[in-house]
Design a protein around this motif. Sequence first.
Motif, mmCIF file in Angstrom:
data_model
loop_
_atom_site.group_PDB
_atom_site.id
_atom_site.type_symbol
_atom_site.label_atom_id
_atom_site.label_comp_id
_atom_site.label_asym_id
_atom_site.label_seq_id
_atom_site.Cartn_x
_atom_site.Cartn_y
_atom_site.Cartn_z
ATOM 1 N N VAL A 1 -7.549 -7.260 1.967
ATOM 2 C CA VAL A 1 -7.601 -6.062 2.382
ATOM 3 C C VAL A 1 -8.676 -5.720 3.190
ATOM 4 O O VAL A 1 -8.694 -5.023 4.353
ATOM 5 N N VAL B 1 -3.661 0.547 -2.651
ATOM 6 C CA VAL B 1 -2.833 -0.440 -3.082
ATOM 7 C C VAL B 1 -1.774 0.036 -4.144
ATOM 8 O O VAL B 1 -2.309 0.449 -5.382
ATOM 9 N N GLY C 1 4.630 2.372 3.822
ATOM 10 C CA GLY C 1 3.490 1.452 3.280
ATOM 11 C C GLY C 1 3.586 0.201 3.882
ATOM 12 O O GLY C 1 4.230 -0.344 4.629
ATOM 13 N N LEU D 1 -7.724 1.151 4.542
ATOM 14 C CA LEU D 1 -6.159 1.041 4.198
ATOM 15 C C LEU D 1 -5.799 2.100 2.885
ATOM 16 O O LEU D 1 -6.865 2.614 2.401
ATOM 17 N N THR E 1 0.873 -1.222 0.036
ATOM 18 C CA THR E 1 0.012 -0.145 0.025
ATOM 19 C C THR E 1 0.935 1.169 0.056
ATOM 20 O O THR E 1 1.938 1.081 0.232
#
Length: 371
Positions: A303, A317, A277, A314, A220
């Motif tokens: 996820v 990506v 990330g 989140l 991510t």
Amino acid sequence: MRLIIIGGGILGTAHAFEAVRRGHEVVHLEREAEARGATVRNFGLVWVSGRASEELEITLRSRQLWEEIGADVPGVGFRANGSLTLLRTPAEIAVAHEVAERPDAPARGFTVLDPDEARALNPALRGKFLAALHCSRDATVESRQAMPALRAHLEATGRYIFLPGVEARAVDGTRVRDDHGRLHDGDLVVLCTGAAHSGLVRELAGELPVRRVRLQMMQTAALGEPLTTSIADGDSLRYYPGFAGEALDGLNRTQPQDVVAEQHHMQLLCVQRLGGGLTIGDTHEYREPFPFDVGEGPYDYLVALVEELLGRRLPPVHRRWAGVYSQSTDAGQIVCRRTPAEGVHLVTGPGGRGMTLGPALAEQTADLIGL
């Protein structure tokens, strides 16, 4: 002595590092411009928690070596961040309590925590879980930057030469001919060619007791807050041999995996990169030929799971990838070793343990071949 090492991944680089550390010279061949295989397509985890009992000694030794390497080569990004396996059912908690009461639990750094204790250790965990298994001995390195950092350190010694974009085509005694027609003479040749089991490897050593395993992972954008430990889910208890026992048998009998997780042989592992990330995975595919594309189902599942555990959305990506690693199929063998000719040694097949065990496997090889 002068070693010709073939393969620029973690095993090849760790063998080069160990040889130079012992005072030898190394010429290091890598067919790509940079390592592109499982070495850089992994989590960078130094994973003590789930290793089988017979692997624990070498794993702890490798953990120690990584810490020493991290002190000498800061660019590898070593950090002793530990891990939390987040447990969402009573059956998973039972497994955690069983392993935390075993004699080797202190060596692994196992402690079972309640949710408040887990959140005190990792405040980013604001989601749903009932307990956590803390492993204080787990650690992390930066897989995408560790190899260049190690090579730069080796080059500064004056006893190491890295030759990227050079493929070994033949080995005659301890002389290696590359695809540019050049000859490289050494006292020993060490092949660490990862998931490349054909070509030169097959010519030298024949068919090996190894298989290839494919995985899918993703990364991510920056999370915007620290994830102070690596995290795993209860499915990792099913995957790692260190958790085997009566409680795990009960978990497998009474708690089926999610359909997507079962279909893709999944567990959740998640680690934060130094840039913020999250590297998240993974799947396991054992039957070849492997597909050349990546499926969205596992990514959607992962996820949703991470968002449930973190209690937040989140970030986007940014990267998705597949990777293939080599795994020994010899029962009880951590790695596949062969000596197809005098002075020629092959090391491959550590499975998903390559980053964890690389330094200790290299140390072991050096002892075995008399460096």
